[in-house]
Design a protein around this motif. Structure first.
Motif, mmCIF file in Angstrom:
data_model
loop_
_atom_site.group_PDB
_atom_site.id
_atom_site.type_symbol
_atom_site.label_atom_id
_atom_site.label_comp_id
_atom_site.label_asym_id
_atom_site.label_seq_id
_atom_site.Cartn_x
_atom_site.Cartn_y
_atom_site.Cartn_z
ATOM 1 N N ALA A 27 0.828 -1.213 0.000
ATOM 2 C CA ALA A 27 0.000 0.000 0.000
ATOM 3 C C ALA A 27 0.863 1.264 0.000
ATOM 4 O O ALA A 27 0.606 2.211 -0.760
ATOM 5 C CB ALA A 27 -0.937 0.002 1.202
ATOM 6 N N THR A 28 1.903 1.288 0.835
ATOM 7 C CA THR A 28 2.771 2.463 0.884
ATOM 8 C C THR A 28 3.557 2.608 -0.409
ATOM 9 O O THR A 28 3.761 3.724 -0.900
ATOM 10 C CB THR A 28 3.726 2.382 2.090
ATOM 11 N N ALA A 29 3.992 1.503 -0.996
ATOM 12 C CA ALA A 29 4.698 1.560 -2.281
ATOM 13 C C ALA A 29 3.802 2.183 -3.352
ATOM 14 O O ALA A 29 4.238 3.026 -4.140
ATOM 15 C CB ALA A 29 5.126 0.159 -2.708
ATOM 16 N N ALA A 30 2.531 1.774 -3.358
ATOM 17 C CA ALA A 30 1.587 2.307 -4.343
ATOM 18 C C ALA A 30 1.291 3.776 -4.082
ATOM 19 O O ALA A 30 1.210 4.585 -5.026
ATOM 20 C CB ALA A 30 0.299 1.491 -4.321
ATOM 21 N N SER A 31 1.133 4.148 -2.807
ATOM 22 C CA SER A 31 0.811 5.544 -2.506
ATOM 23 C C SER A 31 1.988 6.462 -2.854
ATOM 24 O O SER A 31 1.782 7.571 -3.368
ATOM 25 C CB SER A 31 0.416 5.709 -1.033
ATOM 26 N N ILE A 32 3.212 6.016 -2.604
ATOM 27 C CA ILE A 32 4.379 6.815 -2.968
ATOM 28 C C ILE A 32 4.407 7.054 -4.477
ATOM 29 O O ILE A 32 4.665 8.174 -4.941
ATOM 30 C CB ILE A 32 5.671 6.133 -2.489
ATOM 31 N N CYS A 33 4.126 6.022 -5.245
ATOM 32 C CA CYS A 33 4.139 6.171 -6.707
ATOM 33 C C CYS A 33 3.017 7.099 -7.188
ATOM 34 O O CYS A 33 3.202 7.857 -8.148
ATOM 35 C CB CYS A 33 4.021 4.805 -7.371
ATOM 36 N N ALA A 34 1.880 7.046 -6.519
ATOM 37 C CA ALA A 34 0.780 7.942 -6.885
ATOM 38 C C ALA A 34 1.137 9.396 -6.581
ATOM 39 O O ALA A 34 0.939 10.288 -7.417
ATOM 40 C CB ALA A 34 -0.497 7.544 -6.152
ATOM 41 N N PHE A 35 1.673 9.650 -5.397
ATOM 42 C CA PHE A 35 1.904 11.022 -4.967
ATOM 43 C C PHE A 35 3.199 11.613 -5.519
ATOM 44 O O PHE A 35 3.269 12.813 -5.789
ATOM 45 C CB PHE A 35 1.902 11.098 -3.437
ATOM 46 N N LYS B 96 1.311 8.219 -10.689
ATOM 47 C CA LYS B 96 0.982 6.956 -11.345
ATOM 48 C C LYS B 96 -0.349 6.435 -10.796
ATOM 49 O O LYS B 96 -0.584 6.478 -9.584
ATOM 50 C CB LYS B 96 2.090 5.921 -11.106
ATOM 51 N N PRO B 97 -1.226 5.919 -11.655
ATOM 52 C CA PRO B 97 -2.550 5.451 -11.214
ATOM 53 C C PRO B 97 -2.498 4.073 -10.541
ATOM 54 O O PRO B 97 -3.119 3.107 -10.979
ATOM 55 C CB PRO B 97 -3.354 5.427 -12.511
ATOM 56 N N THR B 98 -1.728 3.986 -9.482
ATOM 57 C CA THR B 98 -1.642 2.750 -8.706
ATOM 58 C C THR B 98 -2.919 2.582 -7.888
ATOM 59 O O THR B 98 -3.714 3.512 -7.756
ATOM 60 C CB THR B 98 -0.427 2.795 -7.774
ATOM 61 N N ILE B 99 -3.091 1.403 -7.323
ATOM 62 C CA ILE B 99 -4.290 1.110 -6.537
ATOM 63 C C ILE B 99 -3.876 0.781 -5.108
ATOM 64 O O ILE B 99 -3.038 -0.100 -4.887
ATOM 65 C CB ILE B 99 -5.076 -0.077 -7.133
ATOM 66 N N PHE B 100 -4.454 1.488 -4.151
ATOM 67 C CA PHE B 100 -4.170 1.202 -2.750
ATOM 68 C C PHE B 100 -5.341 1.643 -1.879
ATOM 69 O O PHE B 100 -6.211 2.411 -2.306
ATOM 70 C CB PHE B 100 -2.869 1.879 -2.295
ATOM 71 N N ILE B 101 -5.341 1.143 -0.660
ATOM 72 C CA ILE B 101 -6.389 1.465 0.318
ATOM 73 C C ILE B 101 -5.716 1.903 1.609
ATOM 74 O O ILE B 101 -4.734 1.290 2.038
ATOM 75 C CB ILE B 101 -7.278 0.241 0.603
ATOM 76 N N GLU B 102 -6.204 2.997 2.203
ATOM 77 C CA GLU B 102 -5.818 3.358 3.570
ATOM 78 C C GLU B 102 -7.109 3.680 4.313
ATOM 79 O O GLU B 102 -8.201 3.598 3.753
ATOM 80 C CB GLU B 102 -4.780 4.483 3.601
ATOM 81 N N THR B 103 -6.991 4.055 5.578
ATOM 82 C CA THR B 103 -8.172 4.108 6.435
ATOM 83 C C THR B 103 -9.270 5.051 5.933
ATOM 84 O O THR B 103 -10.455 4.717 5.979
ATOM 85 C CB THR B 103 -7.766 4.475 7.881
ATOM 86 N N ASN B 104 -8.899 6.254 5.453
ATOM 87 C CA ASN B 104 -9.915 7.197 4.989
ATOM 88 C C ASN B 104 -10.516 6.771 3.655
ATOM 89 O O ASN B 104 -11.717 6.951 3.421
ATOM 90 C CB ASN B 104 -9.319 8.598 4.891
ATOM 91 N N ILE B 105 -9.684 6.214 2.785
ATOM 92 C CA ILE B 105 -10.195 5.692 1.510
ATOM 93 C C ILE B 105 -11.160 4.548 1.775
ATOM 94 O O ILE B 105 -12.234 4.461 1.165
ATOM 95 C CB ILE B 105 -9.021 5.252 0.612
ATOM 96 N N ARG B 106 -10.807 3.684 2.689
ATOM 97 C CA ARG B 106 -11.680 2.567 3.073
ATOM 98 C C ARG B 106 -13.038 3.088 3.541
ATOM 99 O O ARG B 106 -14.091 2.569 3.164
ATOM 100 C CB ARG B 106 -11.009 1.753 4.162
#
Length: 276
Positions: A127-135, A139-149
């Motif tokens: 999840a952190t790897a994907a969020s780093i790439c997005a931010f 990159k349109p990676t896919i991840f979930i964190e607490t607020n997104i959930r």
């Protein structure tokens, strides 16, 4: 279980709602004003299990002391820990420095933009790897964190409980903004914060929802007290630590062994000290 499929109209209405809130009431943080991969990595590691209001001042101070991968990679760990102090989960400080060393030594100081590579770094999971790439790289990676959930549960699983991330993940993939994933994920997070103010925590319906244990008297507190003592004294014997911390000796011994295992401290008979 077959994953839920959203129709085009539902996706468009959902996006319209999220974007409207973001454009009118989105939050502002210093790490959102940059695409510097180093600053994004620092913020994402800090934000793991820690609320934004606690991270913001620490982020400013930490990045002022260590503005690049190079400066962080070469700093004494005691300095890193001193700047980290107050954020908790101190293993993250060590992991962050090891990430910097990995980038400097093996990638010429340039953070890879591949989530699979980042996933292999200390302290970075999928999840952190994907969020780093997005931010950092949009990159349109896919991840979930607490607020997104919380957002996806609120919109698409209102009358259900024990919802798994495996059920949510396909919906995140279906709705991600391919052109501006960076701001899309910021928008989702901000809407999740809004929902938590308006309703009983939507994440409680998640199968992964847990309540954080009380800090007072916890193992985390004792670990933190040990590290604080070693920041102040540089090195201490077991008896000196017991006097400084004033907690159960057996519990202190247990936490010392954990900290050695985590490579946060070292033992050179009879002294304990922070890892060098």
């Amino acid at each position: 279980m077959k994953s839920k499929q959203l129709d085009t109209a539902t996706i468009e209405q959902f996006k319209k709602t999220i974007w409207h809130y973001f454009h009118t009431q989105g939050r502002t943080f210093s790490w959102r004003k940059t695409t510097d991969p180093y600053l994004i990595v620092v913020s994402e590691i800090m934000l793991q299990q820690t609320q934004t209001f606690r991270v913001e001042p620490k982020f400013e101070n930490f990045t002022a002391h260590f503005p690049t991968f190079q400066t962080l990679a070469t700093a004494p760990f005691s300095e890193v820990l001193r700047c980290w102090k107050g954020l908790g989960y101190n293993r993250r400080a060590l992991a962050l420095q090891k990430i910097a060393q990995e980038v400097v030594h093996n990638y010429n100081g340039i953070l890879p933009n591949d989530p699979e590579i980042l996933d292999s770094f200390p302290g970075i999971g999928p999840a952190t790897a994907a969020s780093i790439c997005a931010f950092a790289f949009n990159k349109p990676t896919i991840f979930i964190e607490t607020n997104i959930r919380a957002v996806f549960i609120h919109f698409f699983f209102q009358n259900q409980t024990k919802i798994t991330d495996a059920q949510i993940y396909p919906l995140v993939a279906q709705t991600v903004d391919e052109h501006n994933p960076r701001n899309w994920y910021y928008a989702l997070m901000d809407y999740g914060v809004l929902l938590k103010k308006m309703y009983p925590n939507p994440s409680r319906k998640s199968a992964h929802h847990t309540k954080q244990s009380t800090f007072e008297g916890s193992n985390r507190q004792i670990r933190g007290l040990i590290l604080q003592a070693l920041l102040e004294q540089a090195s201490c014997t077991f008896e000196q630590l017991c006097c400084a911390i004033n907690r159960d000796k057996n519990k202190i011994a247990e936490m010392l062994n954990e900290l050695i295992k985590d490579k946060l401290i070292e033992y050179h008979d009879p002294f304990f000290k922070l890892s060098s």
